[in-house]
Design a protein around this motif. Sequence first.
Motif, PDB file in Angstrom:
ATOM      1  N   TRP A  59       2.969  13.313 -90.947  1.00 33.53           N
ATOM      2  CA  TRP A  59       2.718  14.769 -90.958  1.00 33.53           C
ATOM      3  C   TRP A  59       1.511  15.109 -91.929  1.00 33.53           C
ATOM      4  O   TRP A  59       1.629  14.516 -93.191  1.00 33.53           O
ATOM      5  N   VAL A  60       0.587  15.623 -91.276  1.00 30.59           N
ATOM      6  CA  VAL A  60      -0.642  16.112 -92.496  1.00 30.59           C
ATOM      7  C   VAL A  60      -0.850  17.615 -92.057  1.00 30.59           C
ATOM      8  O   VAL A  60      -0.549  17.997 -91.355  1.00 30.59           O
ATOM      9  N   PRO A  61      -1.500  18.350 -93.235  1.00 33.05           N
ATOM     10  CA  PRO A  61      -1.556  19.737 -92.780  1.00 33.05           C
ATOM     11  C   PRO A  61      -2.731  20.095 -91.712  1.00 33.05           C
ATOM     12  O   PRO A  61      -2.431  21.051 -90.868  1.00 33.05           O
ATOM     13  N   THR A  62      -3.623  19.357 -91.731  1.00 33.34           N
ATOM     14  CA  THR A  62      -4.830  19.469 -90.504  1.00 33.34           C
ATOM     15  C   THR A  62      -5.032  18.029 -89.731  1.00 33.34           C
ATOM     16  O   THR A  62      -4.940  17.338 -90.512  1.00 33.34           O
ATOM     17  N   GLY A  63      -5.847  18.450 -88.460  1.00 24.61           N
ATOM     18  CA  GLY A  63      -6.175  17.355 -88.022  1.00 24.61           C
ATOM     19  C   GLY A  63      -7.315  16.632 -88.730  1.00 24.61           C
ATOM     20  O   GLY A  63      -7.772  15.510 -88.801  1.00 24.61           O
ATOM     21  N   SER A  87     -19.136  14.337 -81.284  1.00 24.52           N
ATOM     22  CA  SER A  87     -17.607  14.354 -81.784  1.00 24.52           C
ATOM     23  C   SER A  87     -17.333  15.162 -82.812  1.00 24.52           C
ATOM     24  O   SER A  87     -17.911  15.503 -83.530  1.00 24.52           O
ATOM     25  N   HIS A  88     -16.033  15.399 -82.886  1.00 23.88           N
ATOM     26  CA  HIS A  88     -15.658  16.439 -83.952  1.00 23.88           C
ATOM     27  C   HIS A  88     -15.807  15.819 -85.302  1.00 23.88           C
ATOM     28  O   HIS A  88     -16.080  16.329 -86.200  1.00 23.88           O
ATOM     29  N   VAL A  89     -15.515  14.589 -85.539  1.00 26.57           N
ATOM     30  CA  VAL A  89     -15.698  13.990 -86.746  1.00 26.57           C
ATOM     31  C   VAL A  89     -17.139  13.867 -87.257  1.00 26.57           C
ATOM     32  O   VAL A  89     -17.463  13.832 -88.267  1.00 26.57           O
ATOM     33  N   LEU A  90     -17.995  14.004 -86.334  1.00 27.17           N
ATOM     34  CA  LEU A  90     -19.392  14.068 -86.764  1.00 27.17           C
ATOM     35  C   LEU A  90     -19.927  15.599 -87.078  1.00 27.17           C
ATOM     36  O   LEU A  90     -20.746  15.615 -87.987  1.00 27.17           O
ATOM     37  N   HIS A  91     -19.686  16.383 -86.207  1.00 29.03           N
ATOM     38  CA  HIS A  91     -20.161  17.682 -86.346  1.00 29.03           C
ATOM     39  C   HIS A  91     -19.057  18.824 -86.772  1.00 29.03           C
ATOM     40  O   HIS A  91     -19.673  19.996 -87.162  1.00 29.03           O
ATOM     41  N   ASN A  92     -18.119  18.678 -86.991  1.00 31.57           N
ATOM     42  CA  ASN A  92     -16.933  19.689 -87.091  1.00 31.57           C
ATOM     43  C   ASN A  92     -16.067  19.413 -88.424  1.00 31.57           C
ATOM     44  O   ASN A  92     -15.094  20.182 -88.572  1.00 31.57           O
ATOM     45  N   GLU A  93     -16.604  18.476 -89.265  1.00 35.19           N
ATOM     46  CA  GLU A  93     -15.341  17.993 -90.317  1.00 35.19           C
ATOM     47  C   GLU A  93     -16.470  17.826 -91.757  1.00 35.19           C
ATOM     48  O   GLU A  93     -15.745  17.173 -92.772  1.00 35.19           O
ATOM     49  N   LEU A  94     -17.479  18.971 -91.676  1.00 34.12           N
ATOM     50  CA  LEU A  94     -18.254  18.889 -93.029  1.00 34.12           C
ATOM     51  C   LEU A  94     -18.585  17.379 -93.712  1.00 34.12           C
ATOM     52  O   LEU A  94     -18.705  17.424 -94.952  1.00 34.12           O
ATOM     53  N   GLY A  95     -18.880  16.516 -93.030  1.00 29.00           N
ATOM     54  CA  GLY A  95     -19.466  15.329 -93.497  1.00 29.00           C
ATOM     55  C   GLY A  95     -18.312  14.617 -94.127  1.00 29.00           C
ATOM     56  O   GLY A  95     -18.554  13.547 -94.997  1.00 29.00           O
ATOM     57  N   THR A  96     -17.070  14.633 -93.909  1.00 29.14           N
ATOM     58  CA  THR A  96     -16.144  14.100 -94.804  1.00 29.14           C
ATOM     59  C   THR A  96     -16.045  12.452 -94.605  1.00 29.14           C
ATOM     60  O   THR A  96     -15.793  11.684 -95.332  1.00 29.14           O
ATOM     61  N   ALA A  97     -16.482  12.175 -93.250  1.00 25.81           N
ATOM     62  CA  ALA A  97     -16.455  10.641 -92.710  1.00 25.81           C
ATOM     63  C   ALA A  97     -17.553   9.938 -93.870  1.00 25.81           C
ATOM     64  O   ALA A  97     -17.233   8.888 -94.122  1.00 25.81           O
ATOM     65  N   ALA A  98     -18.493  10.729 -94.259  1.00 26.86           N
ATOM     66  CA  ALA A  98     -19.504  10.026 -95.362  1.00 26.86           C
ATOM     67  C   ALA A  98     -19.078  10.319 -96.528  1.00 26.86           C
ATOM     68  O   ALA A  98     -19.237   9.429 -97.479  1.00 26.86           O
ATOM     69  N   TRP A  99     -18.525  11.624 -96.819  1.00 22.87           N
ATOM     70  CA  TRP A  99     -18.410  11.959 -98.283  1.00 22.87           C
ATOM     71  C   TRP A  99     -17.045  11.361 -98.700  1.00 22.87           C
ATOM     72  O   TRP A  99     -17.240  10.616 -99.947  1.00 22.87           O
ATOM     73  N   CYS A 141     -14.732   5.416 -83.094  1.00 20.73           N
ATOM     74  CA  CYS A 141     -13.754   6.665 -83.035  1.00 20.73           C
ATOM     75  C   CYS A 141     -14.068   7.177 -81.705  1.00 20.73           C
ATOM     76  O   CYS A 141     -14.954   7.351 -81.297  1.00 20.73           O
ATOM     77  N   LEU A 142     -12.776   7.251 -80.992  1.00 20.67           N
ATOM     78  CA  LEU A 142     -12.764   8.117 -79.769  1.00 20.67           C
ATOM     79  C   LEU A 142     -12.173   9.397 -79.761  1.00 20.67           C
ATOM     80  O   LEU A 142     -11.684   9.757 -80.711  1.00 20.67           O
ATOM     81  N   GLU A 143     -12.321  10.361 -78.751  1.00 25.56           N
ATOM     82  CA  GLU A 143     -11.973  11.852 -78.833  1.00 25.56           C
ATOM     83  C   GLU A 143     -11.355  12.052 -77.689  1.00 25.56           C
ATOM     84  O   GLU A 143     -12.335  11.741 -76.529  1.00 25.56           O
ATOM     85  N   ASN A 144     -10.048  12.325 -77.366  1.00 19.53           N
ATOM     86  CA  ASN A 144      -9.661  12.496 -76.108  1.00 19.53           C
ATOM     87  C   ASN A 144      -8.512  13.723 -76.246  1.00 19.53           C
ATOM     88  O   ASN A 144      -7.571  13.567 -77.076  1.00 19.53           O
ATOM     89  N   THR A 145      -8.939  15.104 -75.881  1.00 21.29           N
ATOM     90  CA  THR A 145      -9.946  15.483 -74.991  1.00 21.29           C
ATOM     91  C   THR A 145     -11.254  15.519 -75.799  1.00 21.29           C
ATOM     92  O   THR A 145     -11.049  15.997 -77.074  1.00 21.29           O
ATOM     93  N   HIS A 146     -12.534  15.411 -75.348  1.00 23.68           N
ATOM     94  CA  HIS A 146     -13.676  15.814 -75.993  1.00 23.68           C
ATOM     95  C   HIS A 146     -13.876  17.206 -75.965  1.00 23.68           C
ATOM     96  O   HIS A 146     -14.300  17.814 -75.020  1.00 23.68           O
ATOM     97  N   ASN A 147     -13.899  17.734 -77.229  1.00 26.11           N
ATOM     98  CA  ASN A 147     -14.019  19.111 -77.302  1.00 26.11           C
ATOM     99  C   ASN A 147     -15.230  19.780 -77.090  1.00 26.11           C
ATOM    100  O   ASN A 147     -15.384  20.771 -76.220  1.00 26.11           O
ATOM    101  N   MET A 311     -20.378  26.531 -78.694  1.00 28.11           N
ATOM    102  CA  MET A 311     -20.149  25.164 -78.530  1.00 28.11           C
ATOM    103  C   MET A 311     -21.138  24.397 -78.129  1.00 28.11           C
ATOM    104  O   MET A 311     -21.369  24.442 -76.852  1.00 28.11           O
ATOM    105  N   ALA A 312     -21.926  23.585 -78.641  1.00 26.46           N
ATOM    106  CA  ALA A 312     -23.014  22.589 -78.106  1.00 26.46           C
ATOM    107  C   ALA A 312     -23.931  23.256 -77.265  1.00 26.46           C
ATOM    108  O   ALA A 312     -24.234  22.774 -76.315  1.00 26.46           O
TER     109      ALA A 312
END
Length: 337
Positions: A59-63, A87-99, A141-147, A311-312
């Motif tokens: 379990w984690v607090p957030t996706g 993708s959500h990991v690219l545009h909606n998570e404040l760049g945490t994938a890089a940061w 990284c896959l996304e299902n469903t794609h938001n 959205m987009a």
Amino acid sequence: MTKLPPIDLRSDTVTRPDKAMRSAMADAEVGDDVLDGDPTMRALEERVAGLLGTAAALWVPTGCMGNAIALMLHLRRGDVFLAAEHSHVLHNELGTAAWLAGGMPRTLPWTDGAGRISPSDVTEAASAEGPYYSLRTTLLCLENTHNAAGGIVTPPDEHALLVSAAAAGGLRVHLDGARLWHAAIAMEVPPAALTVGVDTVQVCLSKGLGAPVGSVIAGSAEFIAEARRVRKMLGGGVRQGGVLAAAGLVALDRLDQLERDHANATFLAKGLVELGWEVDQPQTNIVLASVADVRSTLEQLASQGVLATPMAGRVRFVTHRDVTRGDLRTVLRRIAR
């Protein structure tokens, strides 16, 4: 002028825990999950692992935290990871994938339709070779469903081809399944049919299911052991987390109710088309409408007590358990005005 009571279609995260869920939370058996483990938290994690066909879950607090943990453990600093456009990991998570994870994103186009990438594009991106100073591509990284594509689902056969292409290219696979439950219900398949071949997956309990907070990441026992350490590093250690896990267990009992949300999205889309709107046919509970001016349209909708989001480049409406068919009829009447 009397202010119209708002009907909130901004997201399925606005759902509120009902009396039954609140009662389960109040009565939950708890323990210190950081020290000895919380029994209700453990029960939730085991149940999710079973549903997803994985060895373990956490379990984690957030996706967003779940995705960040997965990328932090999959990527070495400077590694390239692949993800579909918007993708959500690219545009909606404040760049945490890089940061935080130190990864360099590479966007793959929607070659096979809205929200869909092609196996051949994965193969091409994974097979790039060069001298030692070249970038290394190590993760898909896959996304299902794609938001951002409007809740588009990836069927099991398409998923299998993408995972196979990734494996052939030596890539690990992380699945952002924030709305994986929706995909499974829409296609009438078990959730585990949509996780075959992935190394890790994240699923959300607060999108349409009524839980106030919480997601779960799943994978091998070794991955989850490391994920627990990283969760603690990020401040995600919980004490008497059973209070929140109890809500998640109730949420999982309601997966079949998502079908109603999908039917309501289809009803809303049809009504908007009849009013002259340009709307994509929804596959799940997200309706995307193309308009000339997104900002102006959202303001006009809000003035009529209809809450939506951008959205987009389009207007997004999301149906959920707290919105009835009658509410949607009211929405259409307000828009018609």
